[in-house]
Motif scaffolding. Structure first.
Motif, short mmCIF file in Angstrom:
data_model
loop_
_atom_site.label_atom_id
_atom_site.label_comp_id
_atom_site.label_asym_id
_atom_site.label_seq_id
_atom_site.Cartn_x
_atom_site.Cartn_y
_atom_site.Cartn_z
N PRO A 40 0.82 -1.23 0.00
CA PRO A 40 0.00 0.00 0.00
C PRO A 40 0.85 1.28 0.00
O PRO A 40 0.53 2.25 -0.67
N GLU A 41 1.97 1.26 0.76
CA GLU A 41 2.86 2.41 0.80
C GLU A 41 3.57 2.60 -0.54
O GLU A 41 3.72 3.72 -1.04
N ARG A 42 3.98 1.48 -1.15
CA ARG A 42 4.62 1.56 -2.47
C ARG A 42 3.66 2.14 -3.50
O ARG A 42 4.04 3.01 -4.30
N ASP A 43 2.41 1.68 -3.48
CA ASP A 43 1.42 2.17 -4.45
C ASP A 43 1.14 3.65 -4.24
O ASP A 43 0.97 4.40 -5.21
N ARG A 44 1.11 4.09 -2.97
CA ARG A 44 0.84 5.50 -2.69
C ARG A 44 1.97 6.38 -3.22
O ARG A 44 1.73 7.40 -3.88
N LYS A 45 3.23 5.96 -2.95
CA LYS A 45 4.37 6.74 -3.42
C LYS A 45 4.46 6.75 -4.94
O LYS A 45 4.79 7.76 -5.55
N LEU A 46 4.13 5.61 -5.57
CA LEU A 46 4.16 5.52 -7.03
C LEU A 46 3.16 6.50 -7.64
O LEU A 46 3.49 7.23 -8.59
N ALA A 47 1.93 6.53 -7.09
CA ALA A 47 0.90 7.44 -7.62
C ALA A 47 1.33 8.90 -7.45
O ALA A 47 1.14 9.73 -8.35
N GLU A 48 1.95 9.20 -6.30
CA GLU A 48 2.40 10.55 -5.98
C GLU A 48 3.45 11.03 -7.00
O GLU A 48 3.35 12.11 -7.59
N VAL A 49 4.45 10.19 -7.21
CA VAL A 49 5.57 10.54 -8.07
C VAL A 49 5.15 10.56 -9.54
O VAL A 49 5.57 11.43 -10.31
N ALA A 50 4.29 9.61 -9.94
CA ALA A 50 3.83 9.57 -11.33
C ALA A 50 3.05 10.83 -11.67
O ALA A 50 3.19 11.38 -12.77
N LYS A 51 2.27 11.32 -10.72
CA LYS A 51 1.51 12.56 -10.94
C LYS A 51 2.46 13.75 -11.03
O LYS A 51 2.32 14.62 -11.90
N LEU A 52 3.46 13.78 -10.13
CA LEU A 52 4.43 14.87 -10.10
C LEU A 52 5.19 14.97 -11.43
O LEU A 52 5.41 16.05 -11.96
N LEU A 53 5.57 13.81 -11.98
CA LEU A 53 6.37 13.77 -13.21
C LEU A 53 5.51 13.65 -14.47
O LEU A 53 6.05 13.57 -15.57
N GLN A 54 4.18 13.58 -14.28
CA GLN A 54 3.23 13.48 -15.40
C GLN A 54 3.52 12.25 -16.27
O GLN A 54 3.61 12.34 -17.50
N ILE A 55 3.67 11.09 -15.61
CA ILE A 55 3.91 9.84 -16.34
C ILE A 55 2.87 8.78 -15.95
O ILE A 55 3.11 7.57 -16.13
N GLU A 56 1.72 9.21 -15.44
CA GLU A 56 0.69 8.24 -15.02
C GLU A 56 0.30 7.30 -16.15
O GLU A 56 0.07 6.10 -15.93
N GLN A 57 0.25 7.82 -17.38
CA GLN A 57 -0.20 7.01 -18.52
C GLN A 57 0.86 6.03 -19.00
O GLN A 57 0.60 5.20 -19.88
N LEU A 58 2.06 6.11 -18.43
CA LEU A 58 3.17 5.25 -18.89
C LEU A 58 3.45 4.07 -17.97
O LEU A 58 4.31 3.24 -18.28
N LEU A 59 2.76 3.96 -16.85
CA LEU A 59 3.14 3.01 -15.80
C LEU A 59 3.13 1.56 -16.26
O LEU A 59 3.87 0.73 -15.72
N ALA A 60 2.28 1.22 -17.24
CA ALA A 60 2.18 -0.18 -17.68
C ALA A 60 3.13 -0.50 -18.84
O ALA A 60 3.24 -1.65 -19.26
N ARG A 61 3.83 0.52 -19.35
CA ARG A 61 4.72 0.28 -20.49
C ARG A 61 6.09 -0.23 -20.04
O ARG A 61 6.49 -0.06 -18.90
#
Length: 372
Positions: free
Chosen positions: A108-129
């Motif tokens: 849960p902590e890993r997922d929270r940090k991942l969502a936080e950082v992906a939003k900050l860097l604007q790479i949310e749409q790339l996470l599955a690539r």
């Protein structure tokens, strides 16, 4: 003590010392750039901070803890490499969270940090690539994301933009600057690109041949270079360095040069201190930035010491918003930075204006700046 303290640090390979007594104190939230030509020791110093290279002498401390013999994994630093170093068989999301997983951080902590950082860097749409499906700039964002989720004490960047094309480098520079302003993180950043150094840093350490030549703010480094190496390395185009003689001209100190025809001309100095007067009637090197040489209309109206200079133009180089105009002074090419519509033409005389408030003098023997 400073947040990151590099105290009298040396590095030797056998009998060959490649880093010489480096002293740098980095405050919390500072963006320090290590800049210099290839082989100057900047990446070696970064690797010593990271723990990837042993320290031959001196100490490195992070948050008051000496880390000379501390394993890299125990230093709470995060490093972004030039090569990105992504795992090709993992998705973007897995690449970013892999380190946290190895440190047994709950999902849960890993997922929270991942969502936080992906939003900050604007790479949310790339996470599955996979990394192979990404552009160079996207891969660099993923590498930065992997560092950010760690929440380290110090971020270390090793020439992270050198593999990108020119436009993308400019874009990523802006992103890194925004990131630092938003997060207030402590960053040590290595580059050979002096434009990166000037635009990103809060302070710069200019290095050459294993020595720190000058440590200061971008403005200090640019306006008051400590020596001729710093003057010529920092700035694009670099500072004009012109052989001159320091003379008395109507009771004031002036730099005496020769124009394109070999005629003598004198440019009175703004500074008249005892340090300069000790070099009276001696050879000096006059340092003047290209933007301090213009036409009368383009000169800085706040300047106290604007000097006219009529000389023949050798070459003009239109560069969009600017035109670079080259003339000969004291047998050297001297570049002026003009407005785009400046009417300077090759092989014709032109009325230049020199802002002598911006002039600095160097000793030709030591190559050090002459203090006022």
């Amino acid at each position: 003590m400073s947040f990151l303290n590099i105290d009298n640090v040396t590095k030797a390979y056998g009998n060959v010392e490649v880093l010489h007594r480096v002293d740098i104190a980095v405050e919390e939230g500072e963006f320090l750039v290590l800049v210099g030509p290839s082989g100057c020791g900047k990446s070696t110093l970064l690797n010593m901070i990271a723990g990837l290279e042993n320290i031959s002498g001196g100490t490195i401390s992070i948050k008051d803890r000496v880390v000379n013999d501390v394993h890299p994994s125990k230093r709470n630093i995060a490093m972004v490499f030039q090569s990105y170093a992504l795992y090709p068989n993992m998705t973007v999301g897995q690449n970013i969270t892999f380190g946290m997983e190895m440190h047994k951080i709950p999902k849960p902590e890993r997922d929270r940090k991942l969502a936080e950082v992906a939003k900050l860097l604007q790479i949310e749409q790339l996470l599955a690539r996979k990394p192979g499906q990404l552009s160079g700039g996207q891969r660099q964002r993923v590498a930065m994301g992997r560092a950010l989720v760690r929440d380290p004490d110090v971020f270390l960047f090793d020439e992270p933009l050198s593999n990108l094309d020119a436009k993308l480098r400019v874009d990523m520079r802006t992103e890194i600057k925004k990131l630092h302003q938003n997060l207030g993180t402590t960053i040590v950043y290595v580059t050979h690109d002096q434009i990166e150094a000037l635009t990103l840093s809060t302070r710069i350490a200019v290095m050459n041949k294993g020595y720190v030549q000058q440590l200061g703010t971008p403005k200090e480094i640019y306006d008051n270079p400590a020596n001729m190496f710093v003057a010529s390395f920092m700035g694009s185009p670099s500072m004009n360095l012109l052989p001159a003689k320091l003379v008395d001209h109507n009771g004031a100190l002036a730099a005496e040069l020769t124009d394109s025809n070999g005629g003598s001309l004198r440019l009175p100095l703004s500074q008249q201190g005892a340090g300069l007067r000790a070099h009276l009637n001696k050879n000096v090197i006059l340092g003047i930035r290209p933007e301090a040489i213009t036409d009368a209309e383009g000169a800085d109206k706040r300047a106290q010491n604007l000097q006219p200079l009529r000389n023949m133009v050798s070459v003009t180089e239109p560069a969009g918003s600017d035109t670079f105009v080259t003339m000969s002074l004291s047998g050297k090419d001297c570049v002026a930075r003009m407005r785009a519509d400046a009417d300077a033409r090759p092989r014709q005389d032109f009325d230049f204006t020199v802002n002598m408030d911006k002039a600095v003098l160097f000793d030709p023997q030591t190559e050090e700046r002459i203090d006022q």
